[in-house]
Design an enzyme around this catalytic site. Sequence first.
Site, mmCIF file in Angstrom:
data_model
loop_
_atom_site.group_PDB
_atom_site.id
_atom_site.type_symbol
_atom_site.label_atom_id
_atom_site.label_comp_id
_atom_site.label_asym_id
_atom_site.label_seq_id
_atom_site.Cartn_x
_atom_site.Cartn_y
_atom_site.Cartn_z
ATOM 1 C CE LYS A 219 21.448 -34.944 15.724
ATOM 2 N NZ LYS A 219 21.017 -36.189 15.039
ATOM 3 C CB SER B 110 21.417 -38.736 18.061
ATOM 4 O OG SER B 110 21.246 -38.422 16.692
ATOM 5 C CB SER C 182 18.756 -39.529 14.977
ATOM 6 O OG SER C 182 19.625 -40.377 15.670
HETATM 7 N N1 GLN Z 1 20.298 -44.505 17.407
HETATM 8 C C1 GLN Z 1 21.030 -44.697 16.192
HETATM 9 C C2 GLN Z 1 22.510 -44.726 16.492
HETATM 10 O O1 GLN Z 1 22.844 -44.600 17.602
HETATM 11 C C3 GLN Z 1 20.644 -43.664 15.203
HETATM 12 C C4 GLN Z 1 21.475 -42.463 15.172
HETATM 13 C C5 GLN Z 1 21.042 -41.472 14.117
HETATM 14 O O2 GLN Z 1 20.053 -41.660 13.400
HETATM 15 N N2 GLN Z 1 21.820 -40.437 13.982
HETATM 16 O O3 GLN Z 1 23.310 -44.889 15.635
#
Ligand code: GLN
Length: 465
Positions: free
Chosen positions: A60, A135, A159
């Site tokens: 990532k 994400s 995420s």
């Molecule tokens: N969807 C969550 C957010 O938008 C999780 C993001 C993550 O785990 N990096 O913050």
Amino acid sequence: MSAAGAARETAAALQRCDALGLNATLHWSASLLDAQAHTIDRRVAAGETLPLAALPVALKDNIVTADAPTTCASRILEGYVSPYEATAVARLRDAGALIAAKTNLDEFAMGSSTEHSAFGRVRHPLDPARVPGGSSGGSAALVAAGAVPAALGSETGGSVRQPASFCGVVGVKPGYGRVSRYGLVAFGSSLDCVSVFGRTVEDASRLLRVISGPDPLDSTTLDRPAIAPAPAPVDLRGLRIGLPREYFPADLDPAIRTALDRVAGAVRELGGTVVDVSLPHTRYAVPTYYIIAPAEASANLARFDGVRFGLRRIGPEGDVRALYRATRGEGFGAEVRRRVLVGTYVLSAGYYDAYYRKAQRVRALIANDFAHVFGSGVDLLLTPTTPTTAFRAGERTDDPVAMYLADIFVSAVNLAGLPAISFPAGRSDGLPIGAQLIAPALGDERMLEVAAVLERVLPATAEVR
Ligand code: GLN
């Protein structure tokens, strides 16, 4: 196969994904792959045994590498190349892995669909009109498309597990402190975890064995050995699995419920027991997360000031305030700005007690819920990973709360710092369904061992009827 062969195959597979328009990668190059392969082949020829010899692993793009840009899918990091490498990356390279690509993400890992990338959305490999989740959507999509067997993502609030569930791959979030955060661009430091994707539980476990364990460069790593689940199948007799009723609401998608019933049935057939439990504070997890994570983000993202990293825009007045305003105004996307605003608000004088302090107290209640059920003789919890299968692109971009609710079954785990895994448990209308196992603190190994057994007996890609 030689590392050179693996590098060529990986390049061809990434090329195919790019040609299909998945938009899962932000950076990769055949020459970087070849150069790494050359080193690996030389090390093998010199007699070194490499646990991940020539295993292609995608990263990532919020995990820093010194030989490629790190963008966090943000304009504000334009032109930035890190002078050092993340501990997880250094350990992968040391183990002989081939770093295949830097993958697309929601900007600064803020999102649940990979639509908040400054470089365009990632397409779901099974249906380009849908999102892969987020994400870490680029990493999930590359594994699901078969371009790489494994990848690193990051979790602050689900995420990795959420996109793993949407894409039909395995996603593991280790317990907080089991994997070093050194070189993971900070979002919410009390929540952030380098996490892994694999085609199978074994692929994911192979990475975890290498990247986990204490690191002097991250003082929050635990003084525990690396995560090393038993390689052979374990016996599930006597295992007690809890089904938290709050994760099975009356309006849960019936196909997801059926898929989870099958997982519970498999546990019973293998000699385990399944019991109903309750985590009464579950409904506060999403609101609590969306106070704490933005609060920490607003502090962490203060460093992107136009002076030290990437983009620099001198504002019209030419002074330092104008520099901050112009750089941050142009460099950050709408969702990141929303998080910084919310985070600054909940930390500000007069609101701190009402929001941030209260959220911290609710966080403790949520952690206590888990401690209580695990203290009552339950070994692991079983839940759906997501309330729906992969949704259509554009469906939730105008409604941040609808987007945040995609995290409803994943965020409590991050607040409590626990290990959890999502693995494929069937499909509905062709789209993958994920089952989640949640473990007590330091239960990473047991969780992976149980998931590996269940993975063998479940029809992961069969339509649920
Ligand atoms: N969807 C969550 C957010 O938008 C999780 C993001 C993550 O785990 N990096 O913050």
